[in-house]
Design a protein around this motif. Structure first.
Motif, short mmCIF file in Angstrom:
data_model
loop_
_atom_site.label_atom_id
_atom_site.label_comp_id
_atom_site.label_asym_id
_atom_site.label_seq_id
_atom_site.Cartn_x
_atom_site.Cartn_y
_atom_site.Cartn_z
N ASP A 1 11.89 15.24 43.05
CA ASP A 1 10.93 15.87 43.96
C ASP A 1 9.51 15.52 43.54
OD1 ASP A 1 9.05 18.29 44.64
OD2 ASP A 1 10.75 18.55 45.99
N ARG A 2 8.65 15.27 44.52
CA ARG A 2 7.30 14.79 44.21
C ARG A 2 6.48 15.78 43.38
NH1 ARG A 2 7.43 16.49 49.52
NH2 ARG A 2 5.79 17.93 50.23
N ALA A 3 6.84 17.06 43.39
CA ALA A 3 6.09 18.05 42.63
C ALA A 3 6.48 18.10 41.16
CB ALA A 3 6.27 19.44 43.24
N VAL A 4 7.65 17.58 40.82
CA VAL A 4 8.22 17.80 39.49
C VAL A 4 7.67 16.78 38.48
CG1 VAL A 4 10.33 17.85 38.12
CG2 VAL A 4 10.31 18.84 40.42
N LEU A 5 7.05 17.32 37.42
CA LEU A 5 6.58 16.48 36.32
C LEU A 5 7.68 16.20 35.33
CD1 LEU A 5 3.20 18.22 35.46
CD2 LEU A 5 3.50 16.09 36.73
N GLY A 6 8.54 17.18 35.09
CA GLY A 6 9.56 17.00 34.10
C GLY A 6 10.53 18.16 34.05
N VAL A 7 11.48 18.04 33.13
CA VAL A 7 12.56 19.02 32.99
C VAL A 7 12.75 19.34 31.52
CG1 VAL A 7 15.05 19.40 33.26
CG2 VAL A 7 13.77 18.19 35.05
N VAL A 8 12.93 20.63 31.22
CA VAL A 8 13.43 21.07 29.92
C VAL A 8 14.81 21.65 30.18
CG1 VAL A 8 13.03 22.51 27.91
CG2 VAL A 8 11.07 21.60 29.18
N ALA A 9 15.84 20.93 29.73
CA ALA A 9 17.22 21.31 30.01
C ALA A 9 17.86 21.88 28.76
CB ALA A 9 18.01 20.10 30.51
N LEU A 10 18.46 23.06 28.88
CA LEU A 10 19.01 23.80 27.74
C LEU A 10 20.53 23.78 27.82
CD1 LEU A 10 16.70 26.91 28.20
CD2 LEU A 10 16.16 24.72 27.12
N ALA A 11 21.16 23.18 26.79
CA ALA A 11 22.63 23.06 26.80
C ALA A 11 23.11 22.64 28.17
CB ALA A 11 23.27 24.39 26.38
N PRO A 12 22.53 21.55 28.74
CA PRO A 12 22.84 21.23 30.13
C PRO A 12 24.24 20.70 30.33
CG PRO A 12 21.52 19.50 29.16
CD PRO A 12 21.58 20.61 28.14
N TRP A 13 24.73 20.87 31.53
CA TRP A 13 26.00 20.29 31.97
C TRP A 13 25.66 18.92 32.55
CZ3 TRP A 13 28.72 22.23 37.02
CH2 TRP A 13 29.91 21.51 37.21
N CYS A 14 26.02 17.88 31.82
CA CYS A 14 25.66 16.51 32.20
C CYS A 14 26.93 15.67 32.32
CB CYS A 14 24.72 15.88 31.18
SG CYS A 14 23.10 16.63 31.08
N PRO A 15 27.66 15.77 33.41
CA PRO A 15 28.86 14.95 33.56
C PRO A 15 28.53 13.46 33.45
CG PRO A 15 28.74 16.63 35.28
CD PRO A 15 27.42 16.63 34.59
N ARG A 16 29.45 12.72 32.89
CA ARG A 16 29.26 11.28 32.78
C ARG A 16 29.09 10.68 34.19
NH1 ARG A 16 29.86 9.21 27.38
NH2 ARG A 16 29.69 11.11 26.11
N GLY A 17 28.13 9.77 34.31
CA GLY A 17 27.91 9.10 35.59
C GLY A 17 26.94 9.80 36.52
N GLU A 18 26.30 10.90 36.07
CA GLU A 18 25.30 11.55 36.91
C GLU A 18 24.19 10.56 37.27
OE1 GLU A 18 24.70 15.55 37.76
OE2 GLU A 18 26.53 14.44 38.19
N PRO A 19 23.63 10.62 38.49
CA PRO A 19 22.54 9.72 38.85
C PRO A 19 21.31 9.91 37.96
CG PRO A 19 23.47 10.79 40.79
CD PRO A 19 24.07 11.48 39.60
N VAL A 20 20.63 8.82 37.67
CA VAL A 20 19.42 8.89 36.84
C VAL A 20 18.25 8.10 37.43
CG1 VAL A 20 20.65 9.31 34.67
CG2 VAL A 20 20.21 6.96 35.40
N ALA A 21 18.50 7.28 38.45
CA ALA A 21 17.45 6.40 38.96
C ALA A 21 16.23 7.19 39.44
CB ALA A 21 18.00 5.53 40.09
N HIS A 22 16.46 8.39 39.97
CA HIS A 22 15.36 9.19 40.53
C HIS A 22 14.47 9.79 39.45
CE1 HIS A 22 18.48 12.01 39.42
NE2 HIS A 22 17.64 13.02 39.53
N LEU A 23 14.83 9.62 38.18
CA LEU A 23 14.09 10.25 37.09
C LEU A 23 13.00 9.36 36.51
CD1 LEU A 23 17.15 11.89 35.33
CD2 LEU A 23 15.44 13.03 36.75
N ALA A 24 12.83 8.18 37.03
CA ALA A 24 11.79 7.28 36.52
C ALA A 24 10.43 7.97 36.59
CB ALA A 24 11.75 5.99 37.34
N GLY A 25 9.69 7.90 35.48
CA GLY A 25 8.37 8.50 35.42
C GLY A 25 8.36 9.98 35.09
N ARG A 26 9.53 10.61 35.00
CA ARG A 26 9.59 12.03 34.66
C ARG A 26 9.74 12.21 33.15
NH1 ARG A 26 8.93 11.14 39.41
NH2 ARG A 26 9.33 12.59 41.11
#
Length: 216
Positions: A123-148
């Motif tokens: 999302d254009r408003a989001v600068l970044g994420v602090v993820a706590l014990a996150p659920w990160c299944p293998r193969g989750e998309p990551v391309a949209h995270l460039a610059g975050r």
């Protein structure tokens, strides 16, 4: 200041701390279940688990034009391809934008909320994420995270979500152009109850530092 809004089509957005005209916001997203179409209960323990984080952020941001808000979900679970928590996180972001304008946002998510935060961080408003014990299944998309800017905190003794999946997500996100960091926590398990104060301090520091990185 606490403001709640709810309709049949959107989750509640609860504002815990902040100015009337904020220059930035931290949005907290709580955990849930892999599956569950029922509504969260009134005594919502995953949501209560985020309340001390909201308090710590509010105290640290006192005197600054920073808003601290919590998202709510329509359903208890992620529910496969429905990705209900991510859809509700998108709606919460849209609610912040409608109420307060195009302010920068840092997402703080625990467990399923961490997955939701990472999923909507394009999302254009989001600068970044602090993820706590996150659920990160293998193969989750990551391309949209460039610059975050991403910080994934995990206790390697966590028996609910796997720290190894977090570190693999960090590796892939870096390859996609994100400023991603994995932070091993010395204790806390999944619920972050042991050494809770350390979790609160680290999250507060990282979220406010990321928010401060927004262009003037």
């Amino acid at each position: 200041m606490t403001v709640r809004s709810r309709s049949a089509a959107s989750p509640a957005l609860v504002v815990r701390h902040g100015a009337e005209a904020p220059a930035g916001a931290v949005l907290l997203l709580h955990g849930g279940r892999e599956d569950g179409l029922e509504a969260p209960p009134l005594l919502n323990l995953p949501a209560l688990r985020m309340r001390p984080f909201a308090g710590a952020l509010g105290r640290a941001a006192r005197g600054r034009p920073v808003l601290v808000a919590e998202g709510r979900y329509r359903h208890r679970g992620w529910n496969g391809a429905r990705a209900d928590a991510a859809r509700d996180a998108e709606t919460a972001l849209a609610g912040l934008r409608a109420r307060f304008g195009a302010i920068p946002v840092v997402l703080v998510g625990h467990s399923m909320g961490g997955r939701a935060a990472l999923a909507v961080a394009g999302d254009r408003a989001v600068l970044g994420v602090v993820a706590l014990a996150p659920w990160c299944p293998r193969g989750e998309p990551v391309a949209h995270l460039a610059g975050r800017r991403l910080h994934l905190l995990h206790d390697e003794a966590d028996r609910v979500t796997a720290a190894g999946d977090s570190w693999e997500f960090v590796r892939r996100a870096r390859e996609a152009g994100a400023d991603a960091t994995g932070i091993p926590m010395p204790s806390g398990g999944h619920a972050m109850l042991r050494s809770a104060g350390l979790w609160h301090r680290r999250v507060t520091e990282l979220a406010l530092e990321t928010l401060a990185s927004a262009p003037a």
